[in-house]
Design a protein around this motif. Sequence first.
Motif, PDB file in Angstrom:
ATOM      1  N   TYR A  67      -4.163  -6.843   9.804  1.00  7.58           N
ATOM      2  CA  TYR A  67      -4.496  -7.803   8.747  1.00  7.58           C
ATOM      3  C   TYR A  67      -3.311  -8.082   7.826  1.00  7.58           C
ATOM      4  CZ  TYR A  67      -9.274  -8.027  10.287  1.00  7.58           C
ATOM      5  OH  TYR A  67     -10.400  -8.262  11.057  1.00  7.58           O
ATOM      6  N   TYR A  68      -2.428  -7.121   7.653  1.00 10.79           N
ATOM      7  CA  TYR A  68      -1.227  -7.340   6.858  1.00 10.79           C
ATOM      8  C   TYR A  68      -0.361  -8.419   7.510  1.00 10.79           C
ATOM      9  CZ  TYR A  68       2.940  -6.380   4.087  1.00 10.79           C
ATOM     10  OH  TYR A  68       4.014  -6.505   3.250  1.00 10.79           O
ATOM     11  N   LYS A  69      -0.219  -8.335   8.825  1.00 11.64           N
ATOM     12  CA  LYS A  69       0.578  -9.333   9.551  1.00 11.64           C
ATOM     13  C   LYS A  69      -0.061 -10.712   9.495  1.00 11.64           C
ATOM     14  CE  LYS A  69       2.629  -5.956  12.565  1.00 11.64           C
ATOM     15  NZ  LYS A  69       2.554  -5.284  13.848  1.00 11.64           N
ATOM     16  N   LYS A  70      -1.365 -10.762   9.304  1.00 13.99           N
ATOM     17  CA  LYS A  70      -2.085 -12.036   9.190  1.00 13.99           C
ATOM     18  C   LYS A  70      -2.125 -12.523   7.735  1.00 13.99           C
ATOM     19  CE  LYS A  70      -3.651 -12.191  13.479  1.00 13.99           C
ATOM     20  NZ  LYS A  70      -3.133 -13.151  14.411  1.00 13.99           N
ATOM     21  N   ASN A  71      -1.447 -11.811   6.839  1.00 19.56           N
ATOM     22  CA  ASN A  71      -1.427 -12.113   5.396  1.00 19.56           C
ATOM     23  C   ASN A  71      -2.813 -12.035   4.757  1.00 19.56           C
ATOM     24  OD1 ASN A  71       1.360 -12.509   5.373  1.00 19.56           O
ATOM     25  ND2 ASN A  71       1.131 -14.641   5.966  1.00 19.56           N
ATOM     26  N   LEU A  77      -6.295  -4.069   2.504  1.00 25.59           N
ATOM     27  CA  LEU A  77      -6.526  -3.140   1.395  1.00 25.59           C
ATOM     28  C   LEU A  77      -7.875  -2.434   1.538  1.00 25.59           C
ATOM     29  CD1 LEU A  77      -5.417  -2.025  -1.286  1.00 25.59           C
ATOM     30  CD2 LEU A  77      -6.503  -3.963  -2.429  1.00 25.59           C
ATOM     31  N   SER A  78      -8.885  -3.153   2.017  1.00 25.20           N
ATOM     32  CA  SER A  78     -10.202  -2.523   2.183  1.00 25.20           C
ATOM     33  C   SER A  78     -10.155  -1.408   3.230  1.00 25.20           C
ATOM     34  CB  SER A  78     -11.264  -3.560   2.544  1.00 25.20           C
ATOM     35  OG  SER A  78     -11.104  -4.020   3.859  1.00 25.20           O
ATOM     36  N   TYR A  79      -9.394  -1.602   4.310  1.00 26.47           N
ATOM     37  CA  TYR A  79      -9.241  -0.540   5.308  1.00 26.47           C
ATOM     38  C   TYR A  79      -8.443   0.630   4.735  1.00 26.47           C
ATOM     39  CZ  TYR A  79     -11.387  -3.129   9.122  1.00 26.47           C
ATOM     40  OH  TYR A  79     -12.288  -3.774   9.918  1.00 26.47           O
ATOM     41  N   ASN A  80      -7.451   0.338   3.918  1.00 26.36           N
ATOM     42  CA  ASN A  80      -6.670   1.401   3.296  1.00 26.36           C
ATOM     43  C   ASN A  80      -7.543   2.226   2.360  1.00 26.36           C
ATOM     44  OD1 ASN A  80      -3.832   2.408   3.123  1.00 26.36           O
ATOM     45  ND2 ASN A  80      -4.278   2.147   0.954  1.00 26.36           N
ATOM     46  N   GLU A  81      -8.422   1.573   1.647  1.00 32.51           N
ATOM     47  CA  GLU A  81      -9.323   2.296   0.738  1.00 32.51           C
ATOM     48  C   GLU A  81     -10.278   3.207   1.512  1.00 32.51           C
ATOM     49  OE1 GLU A  81     -10.854  -0.999  -1.514  1.00 32.51           O
ATOM     50  OE2 GLU A  81      -9.121  -0.988  -2.875  1.00 32.51           O
ATOM     51  N   LYS A  82     -10.615   2.804   2.738  1.00 39.77           N
ATOM     52  CA  LYS A  82     -11.470   3.658   3.582  1.00 39.77           C
ATOM     53  C   LYS A  82     -10.725   4.927   3.975  1.00 39.77           C
ATOM     54  CE  LYS A  82     -14.245  -0.153   5.267  1.00 39.77           C
ATOM     55  NZ  LYS A  82     -14.798  -0.885   6.393  1.00 39.77           N
ATOM     56  N   ILE A  83      -9.427   4.795   4.235  1.00 35.67           N
ATOM     57  CA  ILE A  83      -8.627   5.988   4.543  1.00 35.67           C
ATOM     58  C   ILE A  83      -8.595   6.906   3.327  1.00 35.67           C
ATOM     59  CG2 ILE A  83      -6.307   6.866   5.039  1.00 35.67           C
ATOM     60  CD1 ILE A  83      -5.854   4.368   6.746  1.00 35.67           C
ATOM     61  N   THR A  89      -5.399  12.391  -0.165  1.00 37.03           N
ATOM     62  CA  THR A  89      -4.004  12.823  -0.232  1.00 37.03           C
ATOM     63  C   THR A  89      -3.164  12.237   0.904  1.00 37.03           C
ATOM     64  OG1 THR A  89      -4.450  14.816   1.064  1.00 37.03           O
ATOM     65  CG2 THR A  89      -4.661  14.987  -1.340  1.00 37.03           C
ATOM     66  N   ASN A  90      -3.708  11.328   1.681  1.00 36.41           N
ATOM     67  CA  ASN A  90      -2.987  10.728   2.804  1.00 36.41           C
ATOM     68  C   ASN A  90      -1.782   9.954   2.263  1.00 36.41           C
ATOM     69  OD1 ASN A  90      -2.308   8.520   4.768  1.00 36.41           O
ATOM     70  ND2 ASN A  90      -3.866   9.584   5.972  1.00 36.41           N
ATOM     71  N   ALA A  91      -0.587  10.478   2.556  1.00 41.83           N
ATOM     72  CA  ALA A  91       0.653   9.916   1.994  1.00 41.83           C
ATOM     73  C   ALA A  91       0.876   8.469   2.416  1.00 41.83           C
ATOM     74  CB  ALA A  91       1.845  10.772   2.404  1.00 41.83           C
ATOM     75  N   GLN A  92       0.595   8.167   3.677  1.00 41.30           N
ATOM     76  CA  GLN A  92       0.798   6.794   4.151  1.00 41.30           C
ATOM     77  C   GLN A  92      -0.140   5.828   3.433  1.00 41.30           C
ATOM     78  OE1 GLN A  92       0.459   6.262   8.389  1.00 41.30           O
ATOM     79  NE2 GLN A  92       0.811   4.068   8.270  1.00 41.30           N
ATOM     80  N   ALA A  93      -1.381   6.227   3.244  1.00 41.51           N
ATOM     81  CA  ALA A  93      -2.349   5.366   2.561  1.00 41.51           C
ATOM     82  C   ALA A  93      -1.966   5.156   1.092  1.00 41.51           C
ATOM     83  CB  ALA A  93      -3.751   5.959   2.669  1.00 41.51           C
ATOM     84  N   ILE A  94      -1.431   6.174   0.474  1.00 44.83           N
ATOM     85  CA  ILE A  94      -0.991   6.047  -0.920  1.00 44.83           C
ATOM     86  C   ILE A  94       0.147   5.037  -1.015  1.00 44.83           C
ATOM     87  CG2 ILE A  94       0.111   7.274  -2.842  1.00 44.83           C
ATOM     88  CD1 ILE A  94      -1.554   9.775  -1.896  1.00 44.83           C
ATOM     89  N   GLU A  95       1.103   5.116  -0.092  1.00 44.02           N
ATOM     90  CA  GLU A  95       2.214   4.152  -0.067  1.00 44.02           C
ATOM     91  C   GLU A  95       1.716   2.756   0.275  1.00 44.02           C
ATOM     92  OE1 GLU A  95       5.439   4.560  -1.062  1.00 44.02           O
ATOM     93  OE2 GLU A  95       4.621   6.455  -1.772  1.00 44.02           O
ATOM     94  N   ASN A  96       0.779   2.667   1.227  1.00 42.33           N
ATOM     95  CA  ASN A  96       0.200   1.364   1.588  1.00 42.33           C
ATOM     96  C   ASN A  96      -0.448   0.708   0.373  1.00 42.33           C
ATOM     97  OD1 ASN A  96       0.923   1.642   4.270  1.00 42.33           O
ATOM     98  ND2 ASN A  96      -1.113   2.244   4.959  1.00 42.33           N
ATOM     99  N   ILE A 101      -1.550  -3.879  -3.019  1.00 39.18           N
ATOM    100  CA  ILE A 101      -2.127  -4.429  -4.257  1.00 39.18           C
ATOM    101  C   ILE A 101      -1.300  -5.591  -4.807  1.00 39.18           C
ATOM    102  CG2 ILE A 101      -2.651  -3.906  -6.676  1.00 39.18           C
ATOM    103  CD1 ILE A 101      -3.799  -1.235  -5.682  1.00 39.18           C
ATOM    104  N   PRO A 102       0.033  -5.472  -4.903  1.00 41.93           N
ATOM    105  CA  PRO A 102       0.807  -6.626  -5.394  1.00 41.93           C
ATOM    106  C   PRO A 102       0.684  -7.847  -4.473  1.00 41.93           C
ATOM    107  CG  PRO A 102       2.139  -4.641  -5.483  1.00 41.93           C
ATOM    108  CD  PRO A 102       0.883  -4.290  -4.750  1.00 41.93           C
ATOM    109  N   ASN A 103       0.647  -7.632  -3.163  1.00 47.10           N
ATOM    110  CA  ASN A 103       0.503  -8.754  -2.240  1.00 47.10           C
ATOM    111  C   ASN A 103      -0.850  -9.429  -2.389  1.00 47.10           C
ATOM    112  OD1 ASN A 103       2.985  -8.942  -0.836  1.00 47.10           O
ATOM    113  ND2 ASN A 103       2.485  -7.067   0.241  1.00 47.10           N
ATOM    114  N   LYS A 104      -1.890  -8.639  -2.591  1.00 41.31           N
ATOM    115  CA  LYS A 104      -3.223  -9.203  -2.798  1.00 41.31           C
ATOM    116  C   LYS A 104      -3.237 -10.057  -4.065  1.00 41.31           C
ATOM    117  CE  LYS A 104      -8.022  -7.999  -3.569  1.00 41.31           C
ATOM    118  NZ  LYS A 104      -8.970  -6.964  -3.940  1.00 41.31           N
ATOM    119  N   MET A 105      -2.557  -9.591  -5.099  1.00 40.90           N
ATOM    120  CA  MET A 105      -2.513 -10.340  -6.362  1.00 40.90           C
ATOM    121  C   MET A 105      -1.735 -11.638  -6.197  1.00 40.90           C
ATOM    122  SD  MET A 105      -4.485  -8.521  -8.047  1.00 40.90           S
ATOM    123  CE  MET A 105      -4.440  -9.396  -9.575  1.00 40.90           C
TER     124      MET A 105
END
Length: 133
Positions: A67-71, A77-83, A89-96, A101-105
């Motif tokens: 979905y990121y590649k599809k803009n 973000l909703s999938y990241n929140e599920k992680i 404490t998932n480091a990748q999800a925290i970085e994601n 969030i800025p891209n969504k805004m």
Amino acid sequence: MYQQKYPDDIIGFYLGAISLAYIDSTGALGLAKPDYEKVILLAQASADTVKSKPQLITAYNYMIAYYYKKNDYATALSYNEKILALDPTNAQAIENQKALIPNKMKVKDNKQKIKTDTTKEKLTPAKTKVKGK
């Protein structure tokens, strides 16, 4: 074949998704998406969510990238929140989260600009004089 023989077994779809993700290494075609969607459905329906957690997180990560590649940052973000709900404490999800969030805004702001721009009056071009006539 495994998926057809065992349609309710998460491992068959998980391994199929991984194979398709390697074939479509850029994710441009989204070949692995249907299998990862099935992994998500089976994992969510599973009585043993601890056992299926690694497959579920991998599936969510694929969906974030897809979905990121599809803009479509809101869906990513909703999938990241599920992680993060599964593993706060998932480091990748925290970085994601920091990147999404800025891209969504930005997308939200652009949609508001487009909406307000369409309400403005249309201007007609002024007639211009051509020299020598």
